[in-house]
Design a protein around this motif. Sequence first.
Motif, PDB file in Angstrom:
ATOM      1  N   SER A 119     -11.424   0.091  -0.359  1.00 60.50           N
ATOM      2  CA  SER A 119     -10.003   0.348  -0.629  1.00 60.50           C
ATOM      3  C   SER A 119      -9.743   0.407  -2.123  1.00 60.50           C
ATOM      4  N   THR A 127      -0.538   4.085   5.585  1.00 58.08           N
ATOM      5  CA  THR A 127      -0.606   2.668   5.210  1.00 58.08           C
ATOM      6  C   THR A 127      -0.322   1.760   6.402  1.00 58.08           C
ATOM      7  N   TYR A 160      -3.664   1.599   7.915  1.00 52.71           N
ATOM      8  CA  TYR A 160      -4.483   0.799   7.000  1.00 52.71           C
ATOM      9  C   TYR A 160      -4.195  -0.681   7.179  1.00 52.71           C
ATOM     10  N   SER A 209       0.833  -1.207   0.000  1.00 52.44           N
ATOM     11  CA  SER A 209       0.000   0.000   0.000  1.00 52.44           C
ATOM     12  C   SER A 209       0.864   1.252   0.000  1.00 52.44           C
TER      13      SER A 209
END
Length: 319
Positions: free
Chosen positions: A201, A150, A153, A107
């Motif tokens: 996402s 990220t 995330y 990511s």
Amino acid sequence: MSNSSFPTEFLLLPFADTRKLQLLHFTLFLGIYLAALLGNGLILTAVACDHRLHTPMYFFLFNLALLDLGSISTTVPKAMANSLWDTKAISFFGCVTQVFMFVAFVSAEFYLLIIMAYDRYVAICKPLHYRTIMTSRTCVYMAAAAWGSTFLYAVLHTANTFSLPLCQGNALDQFFCEIPHILRLSCSDAYLREVAFLIFSFCSGSAFFAFLLLSYVQIFKAVLRIPSQQGQNKAFSMCLPHLAIVSLFISNIMFAYLKPPSISSSSLDLLLAVLYSVVPPAVNPLIYSMRNKELKDAVRKLIWGMFFSTHKVFFTLQK
């Protein structure tokens, strides 16, 4: 919730069943891994040591090399160990760690590639304002945002995935722990929560991808307006390596996750996973150094310096 909802280990998909093919796979992955370590290591050292490369473009390339080393080190060493020792097992904690690290690194690499596209857009389309827009502080903030967001995330994805009860066995149809294959082991409708998260996402990633495409449309328009051929070649040498890396990275992931179920198979999933998780970290340094004269000269200077230093130490020991 019963303990059986959380297996103590997972079984990864082997690349081969015969011992000779397993050793061949180990040798092949070892070569790719060493190439990735060498290539990205040379870029990291060259950017850190050469003051001419202390610019936003190479600062982001430095971060990309770090992410490439992290992503390939998350999946390949375990796959090599399994092939070498003829095993398929990975512990529950090892699987959780692998999912978290892989999601975080991949990511972050995606968002960093978007940032690098913006950097090239400013450099080519707004050259007079480049130094005022892409300041050192701005670059650090952008890189920190990519790493930090990220990380969060990945925490959410990992926690959400492994909070689901898993009662469909413990065999994963992939050579590393990947979220879609873990979700197939779920025995609860709660997995739809993670699927919705993945769809969200994907939609947000598509918006960033659209921004990337728009940036390159503007870049190529600006490049084609440059009157001199030399100026166009210099601009293309800055953009084409990045565009090649973006295309390789995103096209493989999109095909892997959006391909029709009718053409899905274990061997195809395995091949695609190698193409988007193993190949890019190994070839990115080569792609970036092919048309970039500054980076190529810095790496060549670094290699020669290491060569002469080694010879100097050798002859000193001989005396």
